[in-house]
Scaffold this motif. Structure first.
Motif, PDB file in Angstrom:
ATOM      1  N   VAL A   1      42.543 -80.101 -10.339  1.00 47.30           N
ATOM      2  CA  VAL A   1      43.476 -80.906  -9.695  1.00 47.30           C
ATOM      3  C   VAL A   1      45.069 -80.230 -10.094  1.00 47.30           C
ATOM      4  O   VAL A   1      45.987 -80.346  -8.753  1.00 47.30           O
ATOM      5  N   LEU A   2      45.410 -80.104 -11.175  1.00 43.92           N
ATOM      6  CA  LEU A   2      46.773 -79.714 -11.415  1.00 43.92           C
ATOM      7  C   LEU A   2      47.086 -78.209 -10.542  1.00 43.92           C
ATOM      8  O   LEU A   2      48.294 -78.226 -10.143  1.00 43.92           O
ATOM      9  N   ASP A   3      46.120 -77.447 -10.289  1.00 46.11           N
ATOM     10  CA  ASP A   3      46.321 -76.362  -9.911  1.00 46.11           C
ATOM     11  C   ASP A   3      46.282 -76.051  -8.412  1.00 46.11           C
ATOM     12  O   ASP A   3      46.674 -75.373  -7.762  1.00 46.11           O
ATOM     13  N   GLU A   4      45.192 -76.823  -7.888  1.00 44.69           N
ATOM     14  CA  GLU A   4      44.627 -76.856  -6.446  1.00 44.69           C
ATOM     15  C   GLU A   4      45.117 -77.970  -5.461  1.00 44.69           C
ATOM     16  O   GLU A   4      45.222 -77.641  -4.341  1.00 44.69           O
ATOM     17  N   TRP A   5      44.817 -79.122  -6.295  1.00 45.47           N
ATOM     18  CA  TRP A   5      44.785 -80.330  -5.313  1.00 45.47           C
ATOM     19  C   TRP A   5      46.437 -80.750  -5.403  1.00 45.47           C
ATOM     20  O   TRP A   5      46.916 -81.105  -4.132  1.00 45.47           O
ATOM     21  N   ASN A   6      47.156 -80.579  -6.707  1.00 46.84           N
ATOM     22  CA  ASN A   6      48.480 -81.190  -6.480  1.00 46.84           C
ATOM     23  C   ASN A   6      49.151 -80.122  -5.742  1.00 46.84           C
ATOM     24  O   ASN A   6      48.955 -78.686  -5.788  1.00 46.84           O
ATOM     25  N   SER A   7      50.372 -80.583  -5.219  1.00 37.69           N
ATOM     26  CA  SER A   7      51.408 -79.498  -4.567  1.00 37.69           C
ATOM     27  C   SER A   7      52.872 -80.382  -4.597  1.00 37.69           C
ATOM     28  O   SER A   7      52.939 -81.093  -5.182  1.00 37.69           O
ATOM     29  N   VAL A   8      53.671 -79.458  -3.886  1.00 35.41           N
ATOM     30  CA  VAL A   8      55.114 -79.992  -4.018  1.00 35.41           C
ATOM     31  C   VAL A   8      55.272 -81.343  -3.204  1.00 35.41           C
ATOM     32  O   VAL A   8      55.913 -82.236  -3.925  1.00 35.41           O
ATOM     33  N   SER A   9      54.514 -81.592  -2.577  1.00 34.36           N
ATOM     34  CA  SER A   9      54.709 -83.099  -1.852  1.00 34.36           C
ATOM     35  C   SER A   9      53.613 -83.992  -2.210  1.00 34.36           C
ATOM     36  O   SER A   9      53.380 -84.940  -1.692  1.00 34.36           O
ATOM     37  N   ARG A  10      52.560 -83.284  -3.198  1.00 41.32           N
ATOM     38  CA  ARG A  10      51.430 -84.627  -3.568  1.00 41.32           C
ATOM     39  C   ARG A  10      51.324 -84.239  -4.924  1.00 41.32           C
ATOM     40  O   ARG A  10      50.733 -83.152  -5.099  1.00 41.32           O
ATOM     41  N   THR A  11      50.995 -85.215  -5.672  1.00 40.18           N
ATOM     42  CA  THR A  11      50.653 -85.298  -7.242  1.00 40.18           C
ATOM     43  C   THR A  11      49.705 -86.414  -7.149  1.00 40.18           C
ATOM     44  O   THR A  11      49.738 -87.458  -6.655  1.00 40.18           O
ATOM     45  N   ALA A  12      48.415 -86.233  -7.924  1.00 42.41           N
ATOM     46  CA  ALA A  12      47.403 -87.016  -8.111  1.00 42.41           C
ATOM     47  C   ALA A  12      47.868 -88.106  -8.812  1.00 42.41           C
ATOM     48  O   ALA A  12      48.732 -88.110 -10.009  1.00 42.41           O
ATOM     49  N   HIS A  13      47.520 -89.570  -8.612  1.00 41.18           N
ATOM     50  CA  HIS A  13      48.014 -90.445  -9.365  1.00 41.18           C
ATOM     51  C   HIS A  13      47.379 -90.451 -10.662  1.00 41.18           C
ATOM     52  O   HIS A  13      45.979 -90.377 -10.855  1.00 41.18           O
ATOM     53  N   GLU A  14      48.129 -90.811 -11.801  1.00 45.98           N
ATOM     54  CA  GLU A  14      47.427 -90.991 -13.200  1.00 45.98           C
ATOM     55  C   GLU A  14      46.198 -91.724 -13.234  1.00 45.98           C
ATOM     56  O   GLU A  14      45.111 -91.146 -13.961  1.00 45.98           O
TER      57      GLU A  14
ATOM     58  N   GLY B   1      15.116 -73.795  -7.854  1.00 44.45           N
ATOM     59  CA  GLY B   1      14.311 -73.416  -8.783  1.00 44.45           C
ATOM     60  C   GLY B   1      13.811 -74.512  -9.678  1.00 44.45           C
ATOM     61  O   GLY B   1      13.323 -74.150 -11.061  1.00 44.45           O
ATOM     62  N   GLY B   2      14.058 -75.740  -9.359  1.00 46.01           N
ATOM     63  CA  GLY B   2      13.670 -76.821 -10.301  1.00 46.01           C
ATOM     64  C   GLY B   2      14.620 -77.426 -10.717  1.00 46.01           C
ATOM     65  O   GLY B   2      15.819 -76.880 -10.596  1.00 46.01           O
ATOM     66  N   GLY B   3      14.738 -78.756 -11.137  1.00 50.20           N
ATOM     67  CA  GLY B   3      15.986 -79.487 -11.434  1.00 50.20           C
ATOM     68  C   GLY B   3      16.523 -80.282 -10.194  1.00 50.20           C
ATOM     69  O   GLY B   3      16.087 -80.498  -9.214  1.00 50.20           O
ATOM     70  N   LYS B   4      17.863 -80.658 -10.566  1.00 45.72           N
ATOM     71  CA  LYS B   4      18.656 -81.426  -9.492  1.00 45.72           C
ATOM     72  C   LYS B   4      20.067 -81.002  -9.608  1.00 45.72           C
ATOM     73  O   LYS B   4      20.356 -80.676 -10.470  1.00 45.72           O
ATOM     74  N   THR B   5      20.323 -81.355  -8.452  1.00 43.52           N
ATOM     75  CA  THR B   5      22.096 -81.289  -8.366  1.00 43.52           C
ATOM     76  C   THR B   5      22.524 -82.808  -8.061  1.00 43.52           C
ATOM     77  O   THR B   5      22.128 -83.433  -7.307  1.00 43.52           O
ATOM     78  N   VAL B   6      23.370 -83.313  -8.880  1.00 43.63           N
ATOM     79  CA  VAL B   6      23.894 -84.674  -8.602  1.00 43.63           C
ATOM     80  C   VAL B   6      25.419 -84.277  -7.982  1.00 43.63           C
ATOM     81  O   VAL B   6      26.162 -83.547  -9.003  1.00 43.63           O
ATOM     82  N   SER B   7      25.716 -84.790  -6.889  1.00 42.60           N
ATOM     83  CA  SER B   7      27.286 -84.510  -6.336  1.00 42.60           C
ATOM     84  C   SER B   7      27.839 -85.806  -6.076  1.00 42.60           C
ATOM     85  O   SER B   7      27.185 -86.601  -5.526  1.00 42.60           O
ATOM     86  N   VAL B   8      29.108 -85.760  -6.114  1.00 41.23           N
ATOM     87  CA  VAL B   8      29.927 -86.971  -6.145  1.00 41.23           C
ATOM     88  C   VAL B   8      31.225 -86.438  -5.403  1.00 41.23           C
ATOM     89  O   VAL B   8      31.755 -85.595  -5.657  1.00 41.23           O
ATOM     90  N   LEU B   9      32.032 -87.305  -4.919  1.00 41.17           N
ATOM     91  CA  LEU B   9      33.493 -87.110  -4.507  1.00 41.17           C
ATOM     92  C   LEU B   9      34.199 -88.038  -5.363  1.00 41.17           C
ATOM     93  O   LEU B   9      33.905 -89.362  -5.126  1.00 41.17           O
ATOM     94  N   VAL B  10      35.214 -87.659  -5.964  1.00 48.13           N
ATOM     95  CA  VAL B  10      36.069 -88.461  -6.816  1.00 48.13           C
ATOM     96  C   VAL B  10      37.306 -88.665  -5.994  1.00 48.13           C
ATOM     97  O   VAL B  10      38.103 -87.706  -5.689  1.00 48.13           O
ATOM     98  N   PRO B  11      37.708 -89.871  -5.357  1.00 44.79           N
ATOM     99  CA  PRO B  11      38.877 -89.766  -4.211  1.00 44.79           C
ATOM    100  C   PRO B  11      40.121 -89.718  -5.305  1.00 44.79           C
ATOM    101  O   PRO B  11      40.138 -90.003  -6.502  1.00 44.79           O
ATOM    102  N   LEU B  12      41.083 -88.995  -4.947  1.00 46.16           N
ATOM    103  CA  LEU B  12      42.343 -88.717  -5.513  1.00 46.16           C
ATOM    104  C   LEU B  12      43.261 -89.277  -4.383  1.00 46.16           C
ATOM    105  O   LEU B  12      43.342 -89.126  -3.303  1.00 46.16           O
ATOM    106  N   ARG B  13      44.361 -90.270  -4.963  1.00 50.26           N
ATOM    107  CA  ARG B  13      45.552 -90.908  -4.094  1.00 50.26           C
ATOM    108  C   ARG B  13      46.712 -90.180  -4.641  1.00 50.26           C
ATOM    109  O   ARG B  13      47.140 -89.932  -5.771  1.00 50.26           O
ATOM    110  N   PRO B  14      47.932 -89.723  -3.723  1.00 56.68           N
ATOM    111  CA  PRO B  14      49.163 -89.256  -4.195  1.00 56.68           C
ATOM    112  C   PRO B  14      49.786 -90.478  -5.021  1.00 56.68           C
ATOM    113  O   PRO B  14      49.853 -91.460  -4.710  1.00 56.68           O
ATOM    114  N   ALA B  15      50.456 -89.953  -6.247  1.00 57.05           N
ATOM    115  CA  ALA B  15      51.135 -90.902  -6.883  1.00 57.05           C
ATOM    116  C   ALA B  15      52.215 -91.380  -6.089  1.00 57.05           C
ATOM    117  O   ALA B  15      52.946 -90.713  -5.079  1.00 57.05           O
TER     118      ALA B  15
END
Length: 152
Positions: free
Chosen positions: A40-53, A138-152
């Motif tokens: 989040v800090l290195d790739e999602w946040n930008s000069v114009s967008r920062t994730a809400h705490e 190869g066996g097992g499973k993957t659990v995937s989710v999307l965690v939404p982020l809003r700009p602060a």
């Protein structure tokens, strides 16, 4: 329990297009949380967008629950990925068990009374979107989710 012994290294996510996040071993919920936060800090946040705490706290809770579930109930952690999207962070947690958790597609209602457990999936359901549980080749499973982020 926050740690597991993994015979082969488990890698955190894919390297970013610019190579900002080389693969690093993830063996615990703490390491997974640190990796997701760095995405989040290195790739999602930008000069114009920062994730809400508050959203970062939600992300940390979801990561903890998913990785802890893989360690406790899924035969161990087989992999972890955190990939930024326009809407937030897509998490993928791979484990060694093909068993789909019964609560994964529940209502998100918290258990009545205090039983000491049973709160993880309701939290995940309330805080994440696009929940999927898929078998791994190869066996097992993957659990995937999307965690939404809003700009602060």
């Amino acid at each position: 329990m926050d740690q597991t012994d993994v015979a082969a290294p488990v890698h955190a996510g894919r390297p970013a297009p610019g190579g900002a996040h080389p693969s690093a071993p993830v063996r615990s919920a703490a390491e997974a949380r640190a990796h997701a936060l760095s995405v989040v800090l290195d790739e999602w946040n930008s000069v114009s967008r920062t994730a809400h705490e508050r959203d970062l706290i939600d992300l940390q809770l979801v990561v903890s629950e998913l990785v802890s579930n893989a360690i406790r109930h899924g035969g161990g952690l087989a992999g972890f990925e955190a990939v930024p999207t326009a809407e937030g962070v897509r998490l993928a947690v791979h484990d060694h068990s093909a068993v789909v958790p019964a609560a994964a597609f529940g209502s998100g209602d918290l258990p009545s009374g205090h039983h000491g457990n049973g709160y993880g999936w309701p939290l995940i359901i309330r805080l994440a979107r696009e929940i999927a549980v898929e078998p791994r080749p190869g066996g097992g499973k993957t659990v995937s989710v999307l965690v939404p982020l809003r700009p602060a």
